[in-house]
Design a protein around this motif. Structure first.
Motif, PDB file in Angstrom:
ATOM      1  N   GLN A   1       0.843  -1.184   0.000  1.00  0.00           N
ATOM      2  CA  GLN A   1       0.000   0.000   0.000  1.00  0.00           C
ATOM      3  C   GLN A   1       0.881   1.237   0.000  1.00  0.00           C
ATOM      4  O   GLN A   1       1.767   1.382   0.824  1.00  0.00           O
ATOM      5  N   VAL A   2       0.600   2.131  -0.938  1.00  0.00           N
ATOM      6  CA  VAL A   2       1.390   3.346  -1.041  1.00  0.00           C
ATOM      7  C   VAL A   2       0.952   4.341   0.015  1.00  0.00           C
ATOM      8  O   VAL A   2      -0.236   4.622   0.161  1.00  0.00           O
ATOM      9  N   GLN A   3       1.924   4.853   0.759  1.00  0.00           N
ATOM     10  CA  GLN A   3       1.628   5.856   1.776  1.00  0.00           C
ATOM     11  C   GLN A   3       2.670   6.949   1.757  1.00  0.00           C
ATOM     12  O   GLN A   3       3.865   6.687   1.553  1.00  0.00           O
ATOM     13  N   LEU A   4       2.210   8.178   1.954  1.00  0.00           N
ATOM     14  CA  LEU A   4       3.079   9.332   2.119  1.00  0.00           C
ATOM     15  C   LEU A   4       2.658  10.018   3.412  1.00  0.00           C
ATOM     16  O   LEU A   4       1.476  10.367   3.563  1.00  0.00           O
ATOM     17  N   VAL A   5       3.596  10.214   4.317  1.00  0.00           N
ATOM     18  CA  VAL A   5       3.267  10.792   5.612  1.00  0.00           C
ATOM     19  C   VAL A   5       4.139  12.010   5.861  1.00  0.00           C
ATOM     20  O   VAL A   5       5.367  11.891   5.989  1.00  0.00           O
ATOM     21  N   GLU A   6       3.491  13.171   5.907  1.00  0.00           N
ATOM     22  CA  GLU A   6       4.217  14.422   6.143  1.00  0.00           C
ATOM     23  C   GLU A   6       4.323  14.705   7.633  1.00  0.00           C
ATOM     24  O   GLU A   6       3.470  14.298   8.429  1.00  0.00           O
ATOM     25  N   SER A   7       5.346  15.455   7.989  1.00  0.00           N
ATOM     26  CA  SER A   7       5.517  15.929   9.355  1.00  0.00           C
ATOM     27  C   SER A   7       6.374  17.192   9.321  1.00  0.00           C
ATOM     28  O   SER A   7       6.993  17.498   8.299  1.00  0.00           O
ATOM     29  N   GLY A   8       6.390  17.910  10.445  1.00  0.00           N
ATOM     30  CA  GLY A   8       7.262  19.066  10.554  1.00  0.00           C
ATOM     31  C   GLY A   8       6.593  20.412  10.441  1.00  0.00           C
ATOM     32  O   GLY A   8       7.247  21.449  10.592  1.00  0.00           O
ATOM     33  N   GLY A   9       5.292  20.423  10.175  1.00  0.00           N
ATOM     34  CA  GLY A   9       4.599  21.703  10.099  1.00  0.00           C
ATOM     35  C   GLY A   9       4.480  22.345  11.476  1.00  0.00           C
ATOM     36  O   GLY A   9       4.801  21.740  12.496  1.00  0.00           O
ATOM     37  N   GLY A  10       4.012  23.582  11.490  1.00  0.00           N
ATOM     38  CA  GLY A  10       3.842  24.279  12.752  1.00  0.00           C
ATOM     39  C   GLY A  10       3.638  25.756  12.533  1.00  0.00           C
ATOM     40  O   GLY A  10       3.381  26.204  11.414  1.00  0.00           O
ATOM     41  N   SER A  11       3.745  26.499  13.615  1.00  0.00           N
ATOM     42  CA  SER A  11       3.573  27.951  13.568  1.00  0.00           C
ATOM     43  C   SER A  11       4.901  28.624  13.839  1.00  0.00           C
ATOM     44  O   SER A  11       5.639  28.217  14.741  1.00  0.00           O
ATOM     45  N   VAL A  12       5.189  29.646  13.064  1.00  0.00           N
ATOM     46  CA  VAL A  12       6.459  30.350  13.199  1.00  0.00           C
ATOM     47  C   VAL A  12       6.254  31.813  12.831  1.00  0.00           C
ATOM     48  O   VAL A  12       5.323  32.143  12.079  1.00  0.00           O
ATOM     49  N   GLN A  13       7.097  32.667  13.348  1.00  0.00           N
ATOM     50  CA  GLN A  13       7.022  34.076  12.991  1.00  0.00           C
ATOM     51  C   GLN A  13       7.746  34.311  11.665  1.00  0.00           C
ATOM     52  O   GLN A  13       8.628  33.540  11.265  1.00  0.00           O
ATOM     53  N   ALA A  14       7.376  35.384  11.024  1.00  0.00           N
ATOM     54  CA  ALA A  14       8.017  35.752   9.760  1.00  0.00           C
ATOM     55  C   ALA A  14       9.527  35.847   9.961  1.00  0.00           C
ATOM     56  O   ALA A  14      10.004  36.368  10.967  1.00  0.00           O
ATOM     57  N   GLY A  15      10.251  35.318   8.981  1.00  0.00           N
ATOM     58  CA  GLY A  15      11.703  35.273   9.070  1.00  0.00           C
ATOM     59  C   GLY A  15      12.245  33.980   9.649  1.00  0.00           C
ATOM     60  O   GLY A  15      13.453  33.714   9.568  1.00  0.00           O
ATOM     61  N   GLY A  16      11.359  33.177  10.214  1.00  0.00           N
ATOM     62  CA  GLY A  16      11.768  31.919  10.826  1.00  0.00           C
ATOM     63  C   GLY A  16      11.926  30.797   9.819  1.00  0.00           C
ATOM     64  O   GLY A  16      11.776  30.996   8.606  1.00  0.00           O
ATOM     65  N   SER A  17      12.205  29.609  10.354  1.00  0.00           N
ATOM     66  CA  SER A  17      12.460  28.442   9.508  1.00  0.00           C
ATOM     67  C   SER A  17      11.674  27.237   9.997  1.00  0.00           C
ATOM     68  O   SER A  17      11.368  27.115  11.188  1.00  0.00           O
ATOM     69  N   LEU A  18      11.356  26.364   9.061  1.00  0.00           N
ATOM     70  CA  LEU A  18      10.758  25.066   9.361  1.00  0.00           C
ATOM     71  C   LEU A  18      11.325  24.044   8.390  1.00  0.00           C
ATOM     72  O   LEU A  18      11.718  24.394   7.275  1.00  0.00           O
ATOM     73  N   ARG A  19      11.323  22.792   8.822  1.00  0.00           N
ATOM     74  CA  ARG A  19      11.756  21.707   7.947  1.00  0.00           C
ATOM     75  C   ARG A  19      10.648  20.651   7.899  1.00  0.00           C
ATOM     76  O   ARG A  19      10.289  20.069   8.919  1.00  0.00           O
ATOM     77  N   LEU A  20      10.134  20.440   6.706  1.00  0.00           N
ATOM     78  CA  LEU A  20       9.107  19.435   6.504  1.00  0.00           C
ATOM     79  C   LEU A  20       9.740  18.122   6.053  1.00  0.00           C
ATOM     80  O   LEU A  20      10.746  18.130   5.345  1.00  0.00           O
TER      81      LEU A  20
END
Length: 124
Positions: A1-20
């Motif tokens: 079964q094909v699955q794709l599972v994302e993680s790493g989202g969230g809330s951040v202020q402008a200028g910040g960083s996130l890694r998905l």
């Protein structure tokens, strides 16, 4: 079964960083990140193929970097210098070799397999 599972989202202020991250259950030749803001159509953000080609939307070029760990079948999106307009649900999508038409790596309709999405909120 094909699955794709994302993680790493969230809330951040402008200028910040996130890694998905997007963990795939199997090997895909083409993978990409897409996003959808409220009231807007889903749009392509970045794509990666195992030939080494990456593509970016103009709006994120220079700020976002897509990469993939083939040993883990995991796709990443490093997002720096985030802006409020980057807010939306971010989706991972994937395609096997030969499923995408040439030049359509950032076109959502080209992809058959999708993750459930992860929310990214950037406040000013």
């Amino acid at each position: 079964q094909v699955q794709l599972v994302e993680s790493g989202g969230g809330s951040v202020q402008a200028g910040g960083s996130l890694r998905l991250s997007c963990a795939a259950s199997t090997y895909f030749y083409n993978m990409g990140w897409f996003r959808q803001a409220p009231g807007k159509e889903r749009e392509g953000v970045a794509s990666f193929d195992n030939g080494g080609t990456t593509r970016y939307a103009d709006s994120v070029t220079g700020r976002f970097t897509i990469s993939k760990d083939n040993a883990k079948n995991t796709l990443y999106l490093q997002m720096n210098s985030l802006k409020p307009e980057d807010t939306g649900i971010y989706y991972c999508a994937a395609a096997f070799w030969g499923e995408l038409r040439s030049g359509r790596q950032l076109t959502p309709k080209e992809y058959k397999y999708w993750g459930q999405g992860t929310q990214v909120t950037v406040s000013s």
